[in-house]
Scaffold this motif. Structure first.
Motif, PDB file in Angstrom:
ATOM      1  N   PHE A 131      15.018  -3.133  -4.079  1.00  0.00           N
ATOM      2  CA  PHE A 131      15.151  -2.674  -2.991  1.00  0.00           C
ATOM      3  C   PHE A 131      13.340  -3.194  -2.226  1.00  0.00           C
ATOM      4  O   PHE A 131      13.136  -3.753  -2.496  1.00  0.00           O
ATOM      5  N   ALA A 175      10.067   4.527   3.262  1.00  0.00           N
ATOM      6  CA  ALA A 175      11.672   4.129   2.704  1.00  0.00           C
ATOM      7  C   ALA A 175      11.886   3.297   1.151  1.00  0.00           C
ATOM      8  O   ALA A 175      12.508   3.468  -0.168  1.00  0.00           O
ATOM      9  N   ILE A 221       9.873   4.593  -1.158  1.00  0.00           N
ATOM     10  CA  ILE A 221       9.506   5.086  -2.283  1.00  0.00           C
ATOM     11  C   ILE A 221      10.672   5.959  -2.765  1.00  0.00           C
ATOM     12  O   ILE A 221      11.405   6.714  -3.192  1.00  0.00           O
ATOM     13  N   GLY A 222      11.407   6.100  -1.076  1.00  0.00           N
ATOM     14  CA  GLY A 222      12.412   6.653  -1.765  1.00  0.00           C
ATOM     15  C   GLY A 222      14.103   6.127  -1.877  1.00  0.00           C
ATOM     16  O   GLY A 222      14.249   6.779  -3.070  1.00  0.00           O
ATOM     17  N   ALA A 223      13.778   4.575  -2.155  1.00  0.00           N
ATOM     18  CA  ALA A 223      14.390   4.330  -3.072  1.00  0.00           C
ATOM     19  C   ALA A 223      14.413   4.547  -4.488  1.00  0.00           C
ATOM     20  O   ALA A 223      15.335   3.783  -4.956  1.00  0.00           O
ATOM     21  N   LEU A 232      12.517   6.581  -5.911  1.00  0.00           N
ATOM     22  CA  LEU A 232      13.541   7.587  -6.470  1.00  0.00           C
ATOM     23  C   LEU A 232      14.946   7.582  -6.729  1.00  0.00           C
ATOM     24  O   LEU A 232      15.339   8.652  -7.253  1.00  0.00           O
ATOM     25  N   THR A 233      15.673   6.570  -6.524  1.00  0.00           N
ATOM     26  CA  THR A 233      16.860   6.618  -6.874  1.00  0.00           C
ATOM     27  C   THR A 233      16.899   5.792  -8.549  1.00  0.00           C
ATOM     28  O   THR A 233      17.843   5.500  -8.711  1.00  0.00           O
ATOM     29  N   LYS A 243      15.932   2.250  -8.177  1.00  0.00           N
ATOM     30  CA  LYS A 243      16.136   1.166  -8.222  1.00  0.00           C
ATOM     31  C   LYS A 243      14.010   0.826  -7.823  1.00  0.00           C
ATOM     32  O   LYS A 243      13.178   1.729  -7.242  1.00  0.00           O
ATOM     33  N   PHE A 302      17.134  10.573  -8.759  1.00  0.00           N
ATOM     34  CA  PHE A 302      17.679  10.984  -8.133  1.00  0.00           C
ATOM     35  C   PHE A 302      19.622  10.837  -7.760  1.00  0.00           C
ATOM     36  O   PHE A 302      19.616   9.913  -7.680  1.00  0.00           O
ATOM     37  N   GLY A 303      20.329  12.188  -8.065  1.00  0.00           N
ATOM     38  CA  GLY A 303      21.660  11.949  -7.928  1.00  0.00           C
ATOM     39  C   GLY A 303      21.986  11.804  -9.956  1.00  0.00           C
ATOM     40  O   GLY A 303      23.473  11.478  -9.939  1.00  0.00           O
ATOM     41  N   SER A 304      21.387  11.229 -10.596  1.00  0.00           N
ATOM     42  CA  SER A 304      21.731  11.292 -12.287  1.00  0.00           C
ATOM     43  C   SER A 304      22.440  12.554 -12.548  1.00  0.00           C
ATOM     44  O   SER A 304      22.436  12.483 -13.913  1.00  0.00           O
ATOM     45  N   GLY A 305      21.916  13.825 -11.888  1.00  0.00           N
ATOM     46  CA  GLY A 305      22.391  15.213 -12.406  1.00  0.00           C
ATOM     47  C   GLY A 305      21.032  16.241 -13.098  1.00  0.00           C
ATOM     48  O   GLY A 305      21.179  17.109 -13.677  1.00  0.00           O
ATOM     49  N   ARG A 352      18.206  18.084 -11.502  1.00  0.00           N
ATOM     50  CA  ARG A 352      17.669  18.309  -9.809  1.00  0.00           C
ATOM     51  C   ARG A 352      16.308  18.708  -9.675  1.00  0.00           C
ATOM     52  O   ARG A 352      16.445  19.726 -10.563  1.00  0.00           O
ATOM     53  N   ASP A 355      24.627  17.689  -7.181  1.00  0.00           N
ATOM     54  CA  ASP A 355      23.707  16.711  -7.693  1.00  0.00           C
ATOM     55  C   ASP A 355      24.097  15.230  -7.144  1.00  0.00           C
ATOM     56  O   ASP A 355      22.839  14.731  -7.211  1.00  0.00           O
ATOM     57  N   PHE A 404      18.642  21.139  -5.584  1.00  0.00           N
ATOM     58  CA  PHE A 404      19.422  20.121  -4.972  1.00  0.00           C
ATOM     59  C   PHE A 404      18.576  19.247  -5.735  1.00  0.00           C
ATOM     60  O   PHE A 404      17.686  19.192  -6.323  1.00  0.00           O
ATOM     61  N   ASN A 405      18.899  17.976  -5.200  1.00  0.00           N
ATOM     62  CA  ASN A 405      17.724  16.333  -5.327  1.00  0.00           C
ATOM     63  C   ASN A 405      17.027  17.060  -4.638  1.00  0.00           C
ATOM     64  O   ASN A 405      17.102  16.296  -2.950  1.00  0.00           O
ATOM     65  N   ALA A 407      11.970   8.782   6.707  1.00  0.00           N
ATOM     66  CA  ALA A 407      12.212   6.781   6.622  1.00  0.00           C
ATOM     67  C   ALA A 407      11.601   7.056   5.382  1.00  0.00           C
ATOM     68  O   ALA A 407      12.853   6.015   4.824  1.00  0.00           O
ATOM     69  N   PHE A 408      11.461   8.580   4.718  1.00  0.00           N
ATOM     70  CA  PHE A 408      12.099   8.595   3.353  1.00  0.00           C
ATOM     71  C   PHE A 408      13.683   8.316   3.222  1.00  0.00           C
ATOM     72  O   PHE A 408      14.097   7.405   2.272  1.00  0.00           O
ATOM     73  N   GLY A 449      15.186   4.644   3.057  1.00  0.00           N
ATOM     74  CA  GLY A 449      15.440   4.611   1.623  1.00  0.00           C
ATOM     75  C   GLY A 449      16.521   4.678   0.746  1.00  0.00           C
ATOM     76  O   GLY A 449      17.460   4.622  -0.422  1.00  0.00           O
ATOM     77  N   VAL A 450      16.358   6.360   0.786  1.00  0.00           N
ATOM     78  CA  VAL A 450      17.253   7.290  -0.590  1.00  0.00           C
ATOM     79  C   VAL A 450      18.931   6.559  -0.334  1.00  0.00           C
ATOM     80  O   VAL A 450      19.256   5.917  -0.847  1.00  0.00           O
ATOM     81  N   ALA A 459      19.188   3.199  -1.057  1.00  0.00           N
ATOM     82  CA  ALA A 459      19.421   2.406  -1.777  1.00  0.00           C
ATOM     83  C   ALA A 459      20.730   3.524  -2.840  1.00  0.00           C
ATOM     84  O   ALA A 459      20.984   2.473  -4.106  1.00  0.00           O
ATOM     85  N   LEU A 483      24.868   9.689  -2.613  1.00  0.00           N
ATOM     86  CA  LEU A 483      24.265  11.006  -1.829  1.00  0.00           C
ATOM     87  C   LEU A 483      24.521  10.904  -0.845  1.00  0.00           C
ATOM     88  O   LEU A 483      24.314  10.330   0.455  1.00  0.00           O
TER      89      LEU A 483
END
Lengths: 377, 270
Positions: free
Chosen positions: A25, A64, A66-68, A70-71, A73, A220-223, A225, B44, B64-65, B76-77, B80-81, B84, B88
C-alpha cells in the motif's frame, strides 16, 4: 540464478526495496524531489495486487497509509520537507497508536518552499522532534542507491518489529543519483513481519506478553475487535486519563526503542582505527566526506570518517568513544549544524567539534571540506 | 442492563459515555447500531472510524474494529482502511467541525472518488468538546464563545456540500426524527459508493445555553417544528416556508472506487 543488475535512481531503488520488503500500500501526494517514488509505486503496486492512491494532500497521504497498515498491509508514504512538516501530527499518531509505517523524506533545500530541486539536510531535527510530545523515533539515512534499497527494506523491518513509524531520510543527492545495483532474490533477504495474535486468542490490543516491549498486532477484520486512538490509552486501547497509566505507556514507547538500540543503530566507521581526526557525516554528503578523507589520507593525515546510517536513535556511545581518541571532529552536513549540536552534546568536550555546513542548495565538494578540515592543523 | 442492542453492539464495560445530559449524540449512535443490526453486518467486518470531537468518541463505545484518529482526518484514514481491505464495511463518524472545517478537503475528495464509505455527520452546529465555539454550520447571527457578538459567517449545508462534491447518496434527518434517520443510515450502509447522512443533533450545554434555546426538550421540539420532509415540501411548498428540508437529496449508482481499482489489478493479470 542469474544476477539482476539494474541502473537506478535512489528514488527507484526505494520502491524496489519497498516491494521486496512486502509493501502493498502506498498513499501520498506529489512533491519534488520525491515524486518518482509515487510514480513507480503507482505502476508497480497493482501488478502485485497492492494498492496505490494519490490523496488530496500530504496529511491524507500519511493518514491513509496508517489506515491501510491497520488492515495488516505494509504501507509507505513519501514526501519532501514541506510535506514532511504537514505529516508530523500523524507521525505522532502512528507512534502512540503503534502502527508500523515507513515515511520517506527526500530532503530538499528549506525552509518553506525553499529550493525544491536542490539538496538539503535540514530535516534531521524535524525527523526527531517534528511531531509534538515525547515519542520514539527511528530514522535511517542512506548514502547510495544500493543503500537506499537496503535501508528501505530495513525501515519496513524495523517498523514491523517495533510497531512504530520509521523515517527514511534521503536527500536530493541520493534520490536522483543513478548507480548500478544488484537486486537480490527475496529469499536472500531477511524480511520481518509483525507478530499477530493466534486465532481465538484472548487478545487485548496493547497487552504485553511477559518480557516483551511490543504488543502483538491484529489486523482489522481478523476477528479481534479493538479500539485504536491517539489518546493515552490502556491495554484495551481505550482512552485513559490516568497519569499512572500514561506514565507506563509513554515510558514503554520510549523504552522499546531505547532498549533495542543495539539492534537499530548501524553506522560506517572508515579509517578510524588510527585516526587522530574525524569527519562525521551522513546521507549524500558522506560521499563528499569519504572522498575528502581519502585525499587527506594520501597526504599522510590520519583522519577517519564516521558515517551515520541510523540518525535516530543517535549512536551516542560510538561517537563518544571516538571522541576520546581524536582531537577534532568536523561535522559535514547540508544545514547549519543540526547534527553538530548533537555531536557536541554527546562528546561532552572530549574533542573539538566544528561544522562544515551550508544550506544554499549546493552540495559540499571534497575541496571545500578539505579546506575546512585543514583549518585545524 | 438487559438491552440486547446494547449488549450485542456496545462495549458495555466502557459505558457510560462522556456526553452531557440532553446531548443528541447518543440517539445517533444507537440509530447507527440499529441500522447495522438491520443490515445484518458481521461485527468483525465492520470498521468505525472517527476524528476528534464529542461525536468522535462514539466508536470507543461500539464493539467493532474502531479507529479514533486525528482531528479532521477520519475520512483519510478510512480511505486507507477501505482501499486496503474492501471487505470491511467502513463507517465514518464525524462532527460538523471535524468534517466540514479541518476535514473539509477529505470530505469533498472522498465524495469525488465515490469510495464506498458511509459517513454519518453528527451536526450539532458547534464545537462542543472545546466549549462552544462557532463551527461552519453555526447559523449566521447565532452566538458562540468565539462569536460573542453573533456569527457573521455563512453556514454550510453539509448534505448539499457532499452532494455537490459527488456523493452518490446524501440524506439529512434529525435526532427528533430518529426512525427516518435510522432508515437513511441503513440505506447509506447498503449503498455502494460514497454515502453521507447528516444527522442534525442538539447541544443544550453550549449551543442551547449560549443561544437561549431552552432545555434539551425545547431543542428537540424545535427540531420537530423546524424540519419538514422533502416529500411534503415538494407536494405542499407552503408547509416548507422558513423550514429546513430533510430527506434523501441524492441516491444514484455510479462506479465505485475500490471496485475500479480491483478491475485495474485484474486487467494487469491478463
Amino acid at each position: 540464478m542469474s544476477k539482476v543488475i539494474k541502473f537506478l535512481q535512489g528514488n527507484e531503488a526505494c520502491v524496489e526495496g519497498a516491494l521486496m520488503a512486502g509493501m502493498r500500500f502506498y498513499s501520498g501526494y506529489p512533491i519534488t524531489p520525491s515524486t518518482e517514488i509515487a510514480e513507480l509505486s503507482s505502476e508497480k503496486l497493482p501488478k502485485v495486487g497492492g494498492k496505490f492512491i494519490q490523496m488530496e494532500d500530504e496529511i491524507a497521504g500519511i493518514a491513509a497509509a496508517i489506515g491501510a497498515s491497520l488492515t495488516g498491509k505494509k504501507a509507505m508514504t513519501a514526501t519532501s520537507g514541506p510535506g514532511f512538516s504537514l505529516k508530523q501530527e500523524n507521525i505522532g499518531y502512528a507512534a502512540i497508536a503503534e502502527i508500523p509505517l515507513v515515511v520517506v523524506n527526500v530532503q530538499r533545500g528549506g525552509p518553506s518552499t525553499g529550493l525544491p530541486t536542490s539538496p538539503g539536510q535540514g530535516d534531521v531535527m524535524q525527523a526527531k522532534w517534528g511531531t509534538h510530545g515525547d515519542h520514539p523515533v527511528i530514522c535511517l539515512t542512506p548514502d547510495s542507491v544500493k543503500e537506499t534499497f537496503d535501508l528501505t527494506i530495513r525501515a519496513f523491518n524495523l517498523a514491523e518489529k517495533y510497531r512504530t513509524p520509521v523515517i527514511l531520510l534521503t536527500d536530493e543527492i541520493t534520490g536522483h543519483m543513478r548507480e548500478k545495483i544488484e537486486i537480490p532474490e527475496v529469499s536472500e533477504l531477511e524480511i520481518y513481519d509483525r507478530v499477530m495474535p493466534e486465532k481465538g486468542a484472548d487478545y487485548k490490543a496493547y497487552r504485553l506478553d511477559e518480557g516483551d516491549l511490543v504488543p502483538k498486532m491484529a489486523p482489522f477484520g481478523s476477528g479481534f475487535r479493538y479500539h485504536v486512538t491517539g489518546l493515552m490509552h490502556d491495554e484495551t486501547g481505550f482512552p485513559s486519563n490516568s497519569t499512572e497509566n500514561a506514565d507506563v505507556l509513554i515510558k514503554r514507547l520510549m523504552g522499546k526503542i531505547e532498549a533495542n538500540k543495539e539492534d537499530i543503530i548501524t553506522y560506517e566507521a572508515y579509517e578510524t582505527d588510527d585516526a587522530e581526526y574525524l569527519i562525521l557525516s551522513y546521507g549524500g554528503t558522506a560521499r563528499t566526506a569519504k572522498a575528502a578523507v581519502k585525499k587527506l589520507r594520501a597526504e599522510g593525515i590520519k583522519v577517519g570518517l564516521f558515517r551515520l546510517i541510523t540518525v535516530w536513535p543517535f549512536p551516542e556511545e560510538q561517537v563518544r568513544a571516538l571522541s576520546e581518541q581524536v582531537k577534532d571532529i568536523l561535522v559535514a552536513e547540508l544545514n547549519f549544524g543540526q547534527i553538530k549540536l548533537e555531536v557536541e552534546r554527546v562528546v561532552k568536550g572530549n574533542a573539538n567539534v566544528r561544522l562544515c555546513g551550508k544550506a544554499n542548495g549546493e552540495i559540499l565538494t571534497p575541496e571545500e571540506l578539505m579546506k575546512a578540515f585543514k583549518e585545524v592543523l | 442492563m438487559n438491552n440486547p442492542l446494547v449488549e450485542n453492539y456496545f462495549r458495555v464495560d466502557k459505558l457510560p459515555h462522556i456526553w452531557c445530559p440532553g446531548c443528541g449524540h447518543g440517539i445517533i449512535m444507537s440509530a447507527i447500531a440499529r441500522a447495522i443490526e438491520k443490515s445484518g453486518l458481521d461485527k468483525d467486518k465492520v470498521c468505525i472510524v472517527s476524528g476528534i470531537g464529542c461525536s468522535s468518541r462514539a466508536p470507543g463505545y461500539m464493539d467493532f474494529n474502531t479507529l479514533h484518529t486525528t482531528h479532521g482526518r477520519a475520512l483519510a484514514f478510512a480511505t486507507g482502511v477501505k482501499l486496503a481491505n474492501p471487505e470491511l464495511e467502513v463507517i465514518v463518524i464525524a462532527g460538523d467541525g471535524d468534517l466540514s472545517a479541518i476535514g473539509g478537503n477529505h470530505l469533498i475528495h472522498a465524495a469525488r472518488r465515490n469510495i464506498n464509505l458511509t459517513t454519518i455527520c453528527f451536526n450539532n452546529n458547534i464545537y462542543g468538546m472545546t466549549g462552544g465555539q462557532y463551527s461552519p454550520t453555526t447559523a449566521t447571527g447565532d452566538k458562540g464563545t468565539t462569536a460573542p457578538y453573533g456569527n457573521i459567517d455563512r453556514p454550510f449545508d453539509i448534505t448539499q456540500l457532499a452532494a455537490g462534491a459527488g456523493a452518490t447518496y446524501a440524506a439529512k434527518a434529525t435526532v427528533y426524527h430518529v426512525n427516518q434517520l435510522q432508515k437513511y443510515i441503513e440505506a447509506a450502509i447498503g449503498h455502494k459508493g460514497f454515502s453521507m447522512v447528516e444527522a442534525v443533533s442538539v447541544c443544550p450545554t453550549y449551543y442551547g445555553r449560549k443561544n437561549k434555546k431552552g432545555s434539551a426538550v425545547d431543542m428537540m421540539n424545535w427540531l420537530k417544528d423546524s424540519f419538514v420532509d422533502m416529500k411534503i415540501a415538494e407536494k405542499m411548498p407552503e408547509k416548507a416556508v422558513g423550514k429546513f428540508v430533510m430527506g434523501e437529496y441524492v441516491n444514484k449508482v455510479e462506479p465505485e472506487y475500490t471496485e475500479l481499482y480491483d478491475q485495474v489489478i485484474e486487467r494487469l493479470k491478463g
